[in-house]
Structure formats: structure tokens, C-alpha cells
Design a protein around this motif. Structure first.
Motif, PDB file in Angstrom:
ATOM      1  N   ASN A 489       0.871  -1.171   0.000  1.00 17.70           N
ATOM      2  CA  ASN A 489       0.000   0.000   0.000  1.00 17.70           C
ATOM      3  C   ASN A 489       0.912   1.226   0.000  1.00 17.70           C
ATOM      4  O   ASN A 489       1.462   1.602   1.028  1.00 17.70           O
ATOM      5  N   ASN A 490       1.091   1.835  -1.155  1.00 18.97           N
ATOM      6  CA  ASN A 490       2.108   2.874  -1.295  1.00 18.97           C
ATOM      7  C   ASN A 490       1.882   4.061  -0.367  1.00 18.97           C
ATOM      8  O   ASN A 490       2.831   4.572   0.242  1.00 18.97           O
ATOM      9  N   ALA A 491       0.632   4.511  -0.263  1.00 18.03           N
ATOM     10  CA  ALA A 491       0.354   5.680   0.577  1.00 18.03           C
ATOM     11  C   ALA A 491       0.645   5.378   2.044  1.00 18.03           C
ATOM     12  O   ALA A 491       1.286   6.171   2.750  1.00 18.03           O
ATOM     13  N   CYS A 492       0.189   4.205   2.507  1.00 19.80           N
ATOM     14  CA  CYS A 492       0.414   3.821   3.895  1.00 19.80           C
ATOM     15  C   CYS A 492       1.909   3.613   4.155  1.00 19.80           C
ATOM     16  O   CYS A 492       2.439   4.058   5.168  1.00 19.80           O
ATOM     17  N   SER A 493       2.566   2.931   3.236  1.00 20.55           N
ATOM     18  CA  SER A 493       3.990   2.661   3.406  1.00 20.55           C
ATOM     19  C   SER A 493       4.790   3.959   3.482  1.00 20.55           C
ATOM     20  O   SER A 493       5.673   4.111   4.337  1.00 20.55           O
ATOM     21  N   PHE A 494       4.495   4.901   2.603  1.00 18.58           N
ATOM     22  CA  PHE A 494       5.216   6.169   2.612  1.00 18.58           C
ATOM     23  C   PHE A 494       5.007   6.907   3.929  1.00 18.58           C
ATOM     24  O   PHE A 494       5.958   7.406   4.532  1.00 18.58           O
ATOM     25  N   ARG A 495       3.767   6.938   4.403  1.00 17.34           N
ATOM     26  CA  ARG A 495       3.466   7.666   5.633  1.00 17.34           C
ATOM     27  C   ARG A 495       4.148   7.020   6.842  1.00 17.34           C
ATOM     28  O   ARG A 495       4.791   7.695   7.649  1.00 17.34           O
ATOM     29  N   VAL A 496       4.018   5.694   6.954  1.00 14.13           N
ATOM     30  CA  VAL A 496       4.568   5.007   8.117  1.00 14.13           C
ATOM     31  C   VAL A 496       6.095   5.088   8.123  1.00 14.13           C
ATOM     32  O   VAL A 496       6.715   5.415   9.142  1.00 14.13           O
ATOM     33  N   SER A 498       8.076   7.164   6.606  1.00 14.71           N
ATOM     34  CA  SER A 498       8.579   8.520   6.811  1.00 14.71           C
ATOM     35  C   SER A 498       8.784   8.768   8.297  1.00 14.71           C
ATOM     36  O   SER A 498       9.786   9.356   8.723  1.00 14.71           O
ATOM     37  N   SER A 499       7.844   8.279   9.088  1.00 11.68           N
ATOM     38  CA  SER A 499       7.954   8.413  10.539  1.00 11.68           C
ATOM     39  C   SER A 499       9.051   7.513  11.095  1.00 11.68           C
ATOM     40  O   SER A 499       9.850   7.929  11.945  1.00 11.68           O
ATOM     41  N   VAL A 500       9.116   6.261  10.610  1.00 10.40           N
ATOM     42  CA  VAL A 500      10.109   5.314  11.115  1.00 10.40           C
ATOM     43  C   VAL A 500      11.524   5.810  10.811  1.00 10.40           C
ATOM     44  O   VAL A 500      12.439   5.659  11.619  1.00 10.40           O
ATOM     45  N   ALA A 501      11.712   6.413   9.628  1.00 12.15           N
ATOM     46  CA  ALA A 501      13.037   6.919   9.251  1.00 12.15           C
ATOM     47  C   ALA A 501      13.514   7.989  10.230  1.00 12.15           C
ATOM     48  O   ALA A 501      14.719   8.167  10.434  1.00 12.15           O
ATOM     49  N   GLU A 502      12.581   8.703  10.838  1.00  8.32           N
ATOM     50  CA  GLU A 502      12.946   9.755  11.785  1.00  8.32           C
ATOM     51  C   GLU A 502      12.999   9.247  13.225  1.00  8.32           C
ATOM     52  O   GLU A 502      13.880   9.640  13.996  1.00  8.32           O
ATOM     53  N   LYS A 503      12.083   8.359  13.597  1.00  5.42           N
ATOM     54  CA  LYS A 503      11.915   7.998  14.998  1.00  5.42           C
ATOM     55  C   LYS A 503      12.345   6.571  15.337  1.00  5.42           C
ATOM     56  O   LYS A 503      12.411   6.205  16.513  1.00  5.42           O
ATOM     57  N   GLY A 504      12.614   5.761  14.309  1.00  2.00           N
ATOM     58  CA  GLY A 504      12.996   4.383  14.578  1.00  2.00           C
ATOM     59  C   GLY A 504      14.330   4.303  15.314  1.00  2.00           C
ATOM     60  O   GLY A 504      15.208   5.142  15.142  1.00  2.00           O
ATOM     61  N   LEU A 510      16.957   1.251   5.938  1.00  2.00           N
ATOM     62  CA  LEU A 510      15.906   0.460   5.300  1.00  2.00           C
ATOM     63  C   LEU A 510      14.566   1.187   5.357  1.00  2.00           C
ATOM     64  O   LEU A 510      13.768   1.114   4.411  1.00  2.00           O
ATOM     65  N   ALA A 511      14.305   1.888   6.442  1.00  2.00           N
ATOM     66  CA  ALA A 511      13.068   2.675   6.513  1.00  2.00           C
ATOM     67  C   ALA A 511      13.026   3.693   5.379  1.00  2.00           C
ATOM     68  O   ALA A 511      11.986   3.901   4.740  1.00  2.00           O
ATOM     69  N   GLU A 512      14.164   4.319   5.092  1.00  2.00           N
ATOM     70  CA  GLU A 512      14.216   5.276   3.982  1.00  2.00           C
ATOM     71  C   GLU A 512      14.040   4.575   2.646  1.00  2.00           C
ATOM     72  O   GLU A 512      13.401   5.107   1.728  1.00  2.00           O
ATOM     73  N   VAL A 513      14.588   3.378   2.516  1.00  4.52           N
ATOM     74  CA  VAL A 513      14.387   2.599   1.284  1.00  4.52           C
ATOM     75  C   VAL A 513      12.904   2.355   1.051  1.00  4.52           C
ATOM     76  O   VAL A 513      12.377   2.591  -0.042  1.00  4.52           O
ATOM     77  N   TYR A 514      12.208   1.871   2.077  1.00  2.00           N
ATOM     78  CA  TYR A 514      10.783   1.578   1.924  1.00  2.00           C
ATOM     79  C   TYR A 514       9.974   2.850   1.662  1.00  2.00           C
ATOM     80  O   TYR A 514       9.022   2.848   0.877  1.00  2.00           O
ATOM     81  N   LYS A 515      10.334   3.906   2.303  1.00  2.00           N
ATOM     82  CA  LYS A 515       9.650   5.190   2.081  1.00  2.00           C
ATOM     83  C   LYS A 515       9.802   5.637   0.623  1.00  2.00           C
ATOM     84  O   LYS A 515       8.818   5.977  -0.050  1.00  2.00           O
ATOM     85  N   VAL A 516      11.032   5.606   0.112  1.00  3.00           N
ATOM     86  CA  VAL A 516      11.293   6.099  -1.240  1.00  3.00           C
ATOM     87  C   VAL A 516      10.724   5.148  -2.292  1.00  3.00           C
ATOM     88  O   VAL A 516      10.160   5.588  -3.300  1.00  3.00           O
TER      89      VAL A 516
END
Length: 599
Positions: A489-496, A498-504, A510-516
């Protein structure tokens, strides 16, 4: 507390004060060459002691008598098993082997990451002797430092086998024109093998010997060695209905099996690969998807129009003989053997191990049939699942693995391996449709979620995918995430993410990979949709219609301008320049050319 793979038996007791204090002693009788590894991970000096009936690793305030250490009877015959005890007095890991200590230490590292402050007793062992991971370098050759990081990461999740498909990334000497400009150097190859060995990972090299040799046969120097000559393929229609081309481009991937010049080449490459892997028990000689057997007149003349099986058997036995002469065990992919009957199998060298690949979650019954057939014929079977493979040309799965399908496939291989007591399973990760001549699939890092799930399943064959998602997010990233971030789910994946890349807490890369990649997937879907409408700009349609098409095109351009620098920056961290350029061009070049024409 969330350990991956989940231990067989875990008992959690009362809370206590942090036991890893600077004043505590640390010592072990495990392999001395691993002291640097353990010290680097703990930031603590460890003393080596040569005594004790069992292997142990201890951190604590009190002296411990190695002669008094006992091993749980459950673990006496389980070489890779371990017992781990954590309490207020310290940590003790015991095992019958260095491997068991290493895996217990990986569990301990996860306890530290999760800031565990409770008493814990764990008894654990794997269900599969071979817990494998396939790294193929046909596209997206990671930087050497990243290759070592990958080995470290898979070792952390207790993989013990790496199936390495080098293609032109191997440092061939006899035919140096075949190797890529950014192949491993001989020094890098030796360093990588040593690095893996110290982490109890056996590297099995894969050298294709019949098909999937595009990286050689695409070259003018060797093209004449191919099986399919000009006009060799005859079809009723001058086109096929296959979405990626007739037989997946394989008119230049297969050597002529009656051409001795081709064998001179392939056997030389095999000998180099075998020689470079002295510690490897197995050598994989490929031999899958050889769909063009008997295409050329030479092969038909020698074997007759019905001689495809005999040709294939002769090739396999010849190459297996080369591997056996070096004291190794040959492995082949199984797909060409699926139509074989009992009398066909009788002609095949029984020392060959069959790697049975089935890549979809619907393949369970087929797996039962094939494994039974091969074992009844007297062959050892290793399974092969897929954390990333060709899902066709659906743009939704060209940039991220089809997660539901991938986890479902890995799950059935856990069941098949347990039911037939297989030595183990290899998780494959394919980078494109066929070799170096096709556009790249998702790059390697996108598959970590199913890869880690496979580590779980091969250690614990009964694990179900339904409960794994939240465990993965908690263990790998250190976050509690809403459901759906890895459901394509591209929209959900990008949103989640984006947060994980900052707060994980861990693995932000890898969070940035999934976001992009969520953005790249969304881009591909939008681009594919608008391409159906561009014709309106060249038809006598109304002004408002043309304006709407241009508006939609502009949205695609805006998304491309947003995501293209992001994906390039991500790739630049870990991949070689040539591969980055190909990936970027495969995703954006055509659209940019179209936009120049119509906007």
C-alpha cells in the motif's frame, strides 16, 4: 521481549538492575579468532580461557568454574543449539559448539537492543541444518563494504549459508574480458569468504553452465557459442503473448551443448570458481530454464528430435563430474527434471543435490509431489523459496516485492522442509527477469522483510506469517507501527516509513528505502495510467480534455522530480555508479523522453 528467530523455549523472570556493568568480567573458551567480533559488539574486553567440557561465554561479577558448566540434555545432539541465562549475577551462554555460542550471542544482542532488564532463560536450536540466503549480483552490485554488512546482518538472524551468484562480478582470470569493470578483486573475494567463515556462513558459489549465460553470450566474442542460431525459433505467429518477450529473452542465454569450444569456456570458469572456494562443500552449477535444447542442427543431429532429456543428462553428468573431481558436491536447480520418469533418473548421477525452487504460496501441493518424486529417485533435496522474484510486468511489484505472496511462499517451504525433513531451504532474491540484459527488478534491500521472515521460518518451521509483521517492526526498527505499512500500500507505506526513518531506533536506512520505493511504485502506476491517455493530445479532442491530460502529465512530472533525486541518493550509499545509472534510466528515461515531446 521480541527475539527473531523466536527461541524454542524462553522463560522470563523478575526484573533486576542492569547486569552489564564495566566492572564485570567477560571470558569464553570459544574460537579465539572471534574475540574481536564479540569485543566489538560489546565494547568490552573478553578474556580467552582454554578449558571446560562445553563451549561457554560468560559475563559476570563472580568467578565461574568452567568444569562445573553443564549443558541441557536437549542440546547434547544439537550442534547449533544453545542455552542462555541472564540474571542479576550476569550472562552465561553454553553450547556444544562455537556456532551455538555465536547464535546465543546474537540472541543476547537483541536483548540488549530491547533494553531487557528481566531474568531470562532460553533453550534454543534450529529446525533446519541449512538456513540459506541467495545474493545474486547480476544487477546492483553493492559496494564491498556493504557486502560485508549484509553478511553481518544475515548472521545476526542466524542464517548459515549464502548462495552467491556472481555472474560477471567474479574475478575470472582465464577469460578476463567476461568480468565486469566492478567485479570483486581477488583480494576482496578472499576477504569476503574469510569474513563469512568467521560468522559461520558457508558460501556456495553458483556458476551457471548451460542456460542463463547472457552475461557471456551477449558479447560478440562468444555469441557464436549460443544454442539458438538466427531464425532458430519458429512460432506460429511472429510474436508471443508473454509480457516480457518470447521465452524471457533466452535466445542468447544458452550454450550449444554439442560445441566443445563452449565447454572449454564453461569448464574453465567452473574450475576457477571451485578453486576460489576451498571451504565450500557444495558448488551450484545452475542448469535451470534451459528451454532451447535441441534448437540447433548440431544438437538435433547428435541426439535426435526426441533427445532433449539425454542431452540434458549428459551435460549435467559432465559438469557434476568436474565438481566431484574437486571433492565438492554438485547442486542443480530442479525445474528441468520435473517431467523426468524413473528410467531418466537412473541415468543421472545420484551424487547431485537437487535444489527444488517453487516461488509462490500456491505451490504447496506441487512441492509435496516433486520432493517425494526426487527422494524416491534417490536424490537429496534442498528447498528454494523467493523473497523477491519476477511477479510479471505489474508495475505494483516492479519496485517492491509482492509481500503477501513472498511471505506465503516462505511459509509453505517451512512446512515442506519439516514434513520431508529436508536439510534446509535457501531464500532466493532475483534482481531482474533474466541476467544482465533485462531491466532491473527491485534492488536487493527492498526484500529485508521477507528475508527476515525466512530466517524465522527456517529456525522455527511452524511460524505463521500473520503474527510476524508487528514482531518484525518492533525487532528490526524498534517501533510499534500501524498495520499495512508492508502490504504494498504505497500511501500507507510512505506515511509510516517517513515516521520510522525519523523515529525508529534501528535500521533507518531500510526505513528510507521503503519510504522512497513507495513513491517510485506510485510513480510507475501513475505513469502507466497516463500513457494510455497521451494520444488525446494528438487527436481532435476538446480543449478541456487536452488540458486535463496535460494536468495529469504534469502531476507525474512533479512526482518524478520529487522522487528521482531521493532514489538516487539512496542508491549512492551502497551501490556502484554503473548500476545506479541503469536503475535510474530504467525507471525514468522513457517518461522523460515522452514528456519532452508532449509537454
Amino acid at each position: 521481549m521480541n527475539i527473531v528467530p523466536r527461541p524454542k523455549d524462553i522463560k522470563v523472570g523478575d526484573a533486576f538492575i542492569d547486569y552489564l556493568e564495566s566492572s564485570q568480567m567477560a571470558y569464553t573458551n570459544c574460537r579465539q579468532s572471534l574475540l574481536g567480533y564479540y569485543e566489538g559488539k560489546l565494547g568490552k574486553e573478553i578474556k580467552h580461557i582454554n578449558n571446560g567440557a562445553y563451549k561457554y561465554f560468560y559475563i559476570g561479577s563472580n568467578q565461574i568454574d568452567p568444569g562445573a558448566i553443564r549443558l541441557d540434555p536437549l542440546l547434547e545432539e544439537k550442534r547449533e543449539g544453545y542455552e542462555l541465562t541472564v540474571n542479576a549475577t550476569g550472562l552465561l551462554i553454553t553450547s556444544s559448539s562455537d556456532e551455538g555460542i555465536f547464535y546465543g550471542f546474537q540472541t543476547y544482542r537483541q536483548l540488549i537492543e530491547q533494553e531487557c532488564s528481566k531474568e531470562v532463560r532460553i533453550i534454543d536450536w534450529p529446525d533446519n541444518a541449512i538456513r540459506g540466503f541467495h545474493l545474486e549480483l547480476r544487477y546492483a552490485m553493492p559496494k564491498f563494504e556493504r557486502v560485508l554488512e549484509i553478511i553481518d546482518e544475515v548472521a545476526q538472524f542466524k542464517f548459515n549459508t549464502l548462495l552467491m551468484e556472481y555472474e560477471n562480478r567474479f574475478p575470472y582470470n582465464q577469460y578476463p574480458d567476461i568480468r565486469s569493470s566492478h567485479a570483486f578483486s581477488e583480494e576482496e573475494l578472499k576477504a569476503m569468504l574469510a569474513y563469512a567463515k568467521e560468522r559461520f556462513i558457508e558460501i556456495i558459489p553458483l556458476q551457471q553452465t548451460l542456460g542463463h549465460l547472457e552475461y557471456i553470450l551477449k558479447m560478440d566474442t562468444y555469441n557464436h557459442l549460443k544454442e539458438v542460431k538466427e531464425d532458430g525459433i519458429i512460432t506460429e505467429l511472429p510474436f508471443s503473448f508473454n509480457g516480457v518477450g518470447f521465452k524471457h529473452f533466452n535466445d542468447i542465454d544458452e550454450i550449444c551443448a554439442t560445441n566443445e569450444e563452449a565447454y572449454t569456456l564453461i569448464e574453465a570458469l567452473c574450475r576457477e570458481v571451485v578453486s576460489a572456494h576451498p571451504q565450500s562443500k557444495y558448488i551450484h552449477i545452475g542448469c535451470d530454464e534451459a528451454w532451447n535444447l535441441l534448437t540447433c542442427s548440431s544438437c538435433r543431429g547428435k541426439y535426435g528430435k526426441d533427445g532433449a532429456k539425454k542431452l540434458y543428462i549428459d551435460h549435467i553428468n559432465r559438469m557434476a563430474g568436474l565438481v566431484k573431481e574437486a571433492g565438492k558436491t554438485p547442486i542443480i536447480w530442479d525445474d528441468m527434471l520435473r517431467p523426468f520418469e524413473k528410467e531418466d533418473f537412473e541415468l543421472l548421477d545420484k551424487n547431485i543435490v537437487l535444489m527444488c525452487w517453487l516461488y509462490f504460496r500456491s505451490d504447496y501441493e506441487k512441492g509435496l509431489e516433486l520432493i517425494r518424486k526426487y527422494k524416491d529417485a534417490g536424490f537429496e533435496v534442498i528447498g528454494a523459496s523467493a523473497a523477491k522474484c519476477s511477479e510479471g510486468v505489474n508495475p505494483l511489484y516492479l519496485d517492491m516485492p509482492y509481500m503477501e505472496e513472498r511471505l506465503g511462499n516462505i511459509e509453505i517451504w517451512g512446512k515442506l522442509s519439516k514434513e520431508y525433513q529436508l536439510p534446509g531451504v535457501i531464500t532466493t532474491l532475483w534482481s531482474n527477469y533474466t541476467g544482465t540484459i533485462a531491466p532491473p527488478h527491485p534492488f536487493f534491500d527492498t526484500a529485508w522483510y521477507p528475508v527476515v521472515f525466512s530466517a524465522e521460518v527456517y529456525w522455527n518451521s511452524g511460524t505463521a506469517k500473520e503474527e510476524f509483521y508487528h514482531r518484525f517492526m518492533s525487532n528490526y526498527f524498534g517501533v510499534e507501527a500501524e498495520k499495512g505499512a508492508l502490504d504494498n500500500n504505497n500511501a500507507c507505506s510512505f506515511r509510516v516509513f517517513s515516521s520510522v526513518a525519523e523515529k525508529g531506533k534501528r535500521h533507518q536506512y531500510l526505513a528510507e528505502v521503503y519510504k522512497v520505493m513507495a513513491l517510485v511504485s506510485a510513480y510507475r502506476l501513475k505513469s502507466s495510467a497516463i500513457h494510455r491517455e497521451i494520444y488525446k493530445l494528438f487527436m481532435p479532442t476538446t480543449g478541456p480534455e487536452k488540458m486535463l491530460v496535460r494536468k495529469r502529465l504534469q502531476e507525474v512530472v512533479s512526482l518524478r522530480n520529487y522522487v528521482k533525486p531521493m532514489i538516487k541518493e539512496i542508491l549512492c550509499r551502497n551501490y556502484r555508479e554503473e548500476d545506479i545509472e541503469e536503475f535510474i534510466n530504467s525507471r525514468f528515461m522513457l517518461d522523460e523522453m515522452i514528456n519532452e515531446r508532449v509537454l
